[in-house]
Design a protein around this motif. Structure first.
Motif, PDB file in Angstrom:
ATOM      1  N   MET A  62       0.867  -1.173   0.000  1.00 55.21           N
ATOM      2  CA  MET A  62       0.000   0.000   0.000  1.00 55.21           C
ATOM      3  C   MET A  62       0.906   1.225   0.000  1.00 55.21           C
ATOM      4  SD  MET A  62      -3.144   0.900   2.587  1.00 55.21           S
ATOM      5  CE  MET A  62      -2.115   1.024   4.029  1.00 55.21           C
ATOM      6  N   ASP A  63       0.682   2.103  -0.949  1.00 54.50           N
ATOM      7  CA  ASP A  63       1.498   3.317  -1.076  1.00 54.50           C
ATOM      8  C   ASP A  63       2.990   2.987  -1.128  1.00 54.50           C
ATOM      9  OD1 ASP A  63      -0.796   4.948  -1.044  1.00 54.50           O
ATOM     10  OD2 ASP A  63      -0.762   5.051   1.154  1.00 54.50           O
ATOM     11  N   GLY A  64       3.325   1.914  -1.832  1.00 54.08           N
ATOM     12  CA  GLY A  64       4.721   1.529  -2.017  1.00 54.08           C
ATOM     13  C   GLY A  64       5.373   0.836  -0.836  1.00 54.08           C
ATOM     14  N   GLN A  65       4.610   0.592   0.230  1.00 52.24           N
ATOM     15  CA  GLN A  65       5.156  -0.037   1.444  1.00 52.24           C
ATOM     16  C   GLN A  65       4.564  -1.426   1.646  1.00 52.24           C
ATOM     17  OE1 GLN A  65       7.520   1.492   3.523  1.00 52.24           O
ATOM     18  NE2 GLN A  65       7.556   2.925   1.819  1.00 52.24           N
ATOM     19  N   GLY A  66       5.406  -2.365   2.066  1.00 45.78           N
ATOM     20  CA  GLY A  66       4.924  -3.691   2.435  1.00 45.78           C
ATOM     21  C   GLY A  66       4.126  -3.610   3.721  1.00 45.78           C
ATOM     22  N   MET A  67       2.880  -4.033   3.680  1.00 45.93           N
ATOM     23  CA  MET A  67       2.003  -3.935   4.847  1.00 45.93           C
ATOM     24  C   MET A  67       1.608  -5.294   5.402  1.00 45.93           C
ATOM     25  SD  MET A  67       2.108  -0.774   5.077  1.00 45.93           S
ATOM     26  CE  MET A  67       1.057  -0.481   6.468  1.00 45.93           C
ATOM     27  N   GLY A  68       1.861  -6.365   4.654  1.00 46.07           N
ATOM     28  CA  GLY A  68       1.509  -7.701   5.117  1.00 46.07           C
ATOM     29  C   GLY A  68       2.074  -8.742   4.188  1.00 46.07           C
ATOM     30  N   CYS A  69       2.116  -9.972   4.684  1.00 43.86           N
ATOM     31  CA  CYS A  69       2.657 -11.054   3.870  1.00 43.86           C
ATOM     32  C   CYS A  69       2.101 -12.392   4.342  1.00 43.86           C
ATOM     33  CB  CYS A  69       4.180 -11.080   3.937  1.00 43.86           C
ATOM     34  SG  CYS A  69       4.844 -11.339   5.589  1.00 43.86           S
ATOM     35  N   VAL A  70       2.237 -13.381   3.497  1.00 38.73           N
ATOM     36  CA  VAL A  70       1.891 -14.763   3.832  1.00 38.73           C
ATOM     37  C   VAL A  70       2.672 -15.680   2.900  1.00 38.73           C
ATOM     38  CG1 VAL A  70      -0.115 -14.986   2.270  1.00 38.73           C
ATOM     39  CG2 VAL A  70      -0.006 -16.351   4.384  1.00 38.73           C
ATOM     40  N   GLY A  71       3.022 -16.840   3.413  1.00 43.80           N
ATOM     41  CA  GLY A  71       3.695 -17.849   2.610  1.00 43.80           C
ATOM     42  C   GLY A  71       2.869 -19.119   2.555  1.00 43.80           C
ATOM     43  N   VAL A  72       3.048 -19.854   1.479  1.00 41.03           N
ATOM     44  CA  VAL A  72       2.482 -21.189   1.339  1.00 41.03           C
ATOM     45  C   VAL A  72       3.648 -22.109   1.039  1.00 41.03           C
ATOM     46  CG1 VAL A  72       0.906 -22.689   0.047  1.00 41.03           C
ATOM     47  CG2 VAL A  72       0.299 -20.283   0.451  1.00 41.03           C
ATOM     48  N   GLN A  73       3.794 -23.146   1.863  1.00 42.58           N
ATOM     49  CA  GLN A  73       4.932 -24.053   1.720  1.00 42.58           C
ATOM     50  C   GLN A  73       4.438 -25.491   1.634  1.00 42.58           C
ATOM     51  OE1 GLN A  73       7.859 -23.632   4.794  1.00 42.58           O
ATOM     52  NE2 GLN A  73       9.395 -24.733   3.633  1.00 42.58           N
ATOM     53  N   ARG A  74       4.967 -26.226   0.679  1.00 42.78           N
ATOM     54  CA  ARG A  74       4.603 -27.636   0.477  1.00 42.78           C
ATOM     55  C   ARG A  74       5.100 -28.477   1.641  1.00 42.78           C
ATOM     56  NH1 ARG A  74       6.510 -32.553  -1.680  1.00 42.78           N
ATOM     57  NH2 ARG A  74       5.087 -33.495  -3.181  1.00 42.78           N
ATOM     58  N   LEU A  75       4.220 -29.314   2.180  1.00 46.64           N
ATOM     59  CA  LEU A  75       4.618 -30.302   3.174  1.00 46.64           C
ATOM     60  C   LEU A  75       4.736 -31.682   2.538  1.00 46.64           C
ATOM     61  CD1 LEU A  75       2.471 -29.237   6.266  1.00 46.64           C
ATOM     62  CD2 LEU A  75       4.894 -28.777   5.820  1.00 46.64           C
ATOM     63  N   ASN A  76       3.763 -32.023   1.674  1.00 50.33           N
ATOM     64  CA  ASN A  76       3.795 -33.260   0.888  1.00 50.33           C
ATOM     65  C   ASN A  76       2.866 -33.056  -0.297  1.00 50.33           C
ATOM     66  OD1 ASN A  76       1.061 -34.103   1.652  1.00 50.33           O
ATOM     67  ND2 ASN A  76       1.938 -34.606   3.661  1.00 50.33           N
ATOM     68  N   ALA A  77       2.648 -34.085  -1.077  1.00 53.31           N
ATOM     69  CA  ALA A  77       1.864 -33.937  -2.305  1.00 53.31           C
ATOM     70  C   ALA A  77       0.446 -33.439  -2.052  1.00 53.31           C
ATOM     71  CB  ALA A  77       1.824 -35.262  -3.063  1.00 53.31           C
ATOM     72  N   ASP A  78      -0.123 -33.751  -0.903  1.00 54.25           N
ATOM     73  CA  ASP A  78      -1.505 -33.386  -0.604  1.00 54.25           C
ATOM     74  C   ASP A  78      -1.656 -32.194   0.326  1.00 54.25           C
ATOM     75  OD1 ASP A  78      -2.628 -35.471  -2.106  1.00 54.25           O
ATOM     76  OD2 ASP A  78      -2.495 -36.869  -0.426  1.00 54.25           O
ATOM     77  N   THR A  79      -0.590 -31.820   1.030  1.00 52.11           N
ATOM     78  CA  THR A  79      -0.723 -30.859   2.118  1.00 52.11           C
ATOM     79  C   THR A  79       0.318 -29.746   2.026  1.00 52.11           C
ATOM     80  OG1 THR A  79      -1.490 -32.678   3.532  1.00 52.11           O
ATOM     81  CG2 THR A  79      -0.861 -30.622   4.635  1.00 52.11           C
ATOM     82  N   CYS A  80      -0.153 -28.534   2.234  1.00 57.39           N
ATOM     83  CA  CYS A  80       0.740 -27.382   2.324  1.00 57.39           C
ATOM     84  C   CYS A  80       0.517 -26.717   3.674  1.00 57.39           C
ATOM     85  CB  CYS A  80       0.486 -26.401   1.187  1.00 57.39           C
ATOM     86  SG  CYS A  80      -1.164 -25.642   1.203  1.00 57.39           S
ATOM     87  N   GLN A  81       1.376 -25.768   3.982  1.00 56.59           N
ATOM     88  CA  GLN A  81       1.253 -25.035   5.233  1.00 56.59           C
ATOM     89  C   GLN A  81       1.227 -23.547   4.943  1.00 56.59           C
ATOM     90  OE1 GLN A  81       4.266 -25.914   8.144  1.00 56.59           O
ATOM     91  NE2 GLN A  81       3.212 -24.788   9.739  1.00 56.59           N
ATOM     92  N   MET A  82       0.256 -22.852   5.535  1.00 58.07           N
ATOM     93  CA  MET A  82       0.257 -21.402   5.472  1.00 58.07           C
ATOM     94  C   MET A  82       1.194 -20.922   6.578  1.00 58.07           C
ATOM     95  SD  MET A  82      -2.819 -18.582   5.420  1.00 58.07           S
ATOM     96  CE  MET A  82      -3.691 -19.268   6.803  1.00 58.07           C
ATOM     97  N   LYS A  83       2.152 -20.083   6.195  1.00 63.40           N
ATOM     98  CA  LYS A  83       3.196 -19.667   7.131  1.00 63.40           C
ATOM     99  C   LYS A  83       3.338 -18.158   7.154  1.00 63.40           C
ATOM    100  CE  LYS A  83       6.850 -21.790   7.683  1.00 63.40           C
ATOM    101  NZ  LYS A  83       7.856 -22.674   8.163  1.00 63.40           N
ATOM    102  N   ARG A  84       3.715 -17.665   8.320  1.00 65.04           N
ATOM    103  CA  ARG A  84       4.152 -16.285   8.511  1.00 65.04           C
ATOM    104  C   ARG A  84       3.138 -15.242   8.044  1.00 65.04           C
ATOM    105  NH1 ARG A  84       8.132 -17.987  11.288  1.00 65.04           N
ATOM    106  NH2 ARG A  84       9.973 -18.934  10.372  1.00 65.04           N
TER     107      ARG A  84
END
Length: 157
Positions: A62-84
């Motif tokens: 927003m207005d050139g500034q990072g205001m939030g984030c999220v990651g998605v990381q693979r755990l296995n073929a069926d499951t991922c994890q929402m991180k940070r």
């Protein structure tokens, strides 16, 4: 309401913004559990592992500034994890957290995952309520998560 953009993270400037948000996230929690054991190494390695197939990192700007984030990381073929998932305190009433969660869930579905996990701290009641509104339910935490008092949640996609 001010406008913000959600961006997949690819450039070095975006990585730097995410690194700052990750550090603010860690400081806001005021403790280090299993997800922070190798925190400095993780910061140095960014954008890895989120630049690999099945993983993704998003930045809310927003207005050139990072205001939030999220990651998605693979755990296995069926499951991922929402991180940070983290939103700067001054932006928490702008629905950035909701938009980041929706983006992460959409990416997970598009990537063919059947389940999305996350861990959280018991005192983050507002975040837990938000996760529950998106359909996340509590599951049994693994041994490391239990040892640090973390809660585990999962969404069936």
């Amino acid at each position: 309401m001010p406008a913000f953009d959600l961006q997949p993270v690819f450039t070095s400037g975006q990585v730097d913004a995410v690194r700052s948000l990750f550090r603010a996230h860690a400081e806001s929690l005021q403790y280090y559990g299993p997800s922070f054991v190798h925190f400095d190494a993780e910061m140095d390695a960014l954008p890895a592992p989120y630049d690999q197939v099945g993983n993704r990192l998003y930045l809310a700007v927003m207005d050139g500034q990072g205001m939030g984030c999220v990651g998605v990381q693979r755990l296995n073929a069926d499951t991922c994890q929402m991180k940070r998932l983290y939103v700067m305190p001054e932006s928490r009433e702008l629905n950035i957290g909701k938009a980041l969660i929706e983006q992460a869930i959409g990416f997970a579905k598009d990537s063919g995952y059947r389940h999305m996990r996350l861990t959280t701290a018991p005192d983050l009641e507002r975040a837990i309520g938000l996760y529950q509104r998106y359909g996340f339910v509590f599951i049994e935490p693994n041994a490391d998560e239990k040892a640090y008092g973390k809660l585990a949640m999962q969404l069936d996609l």
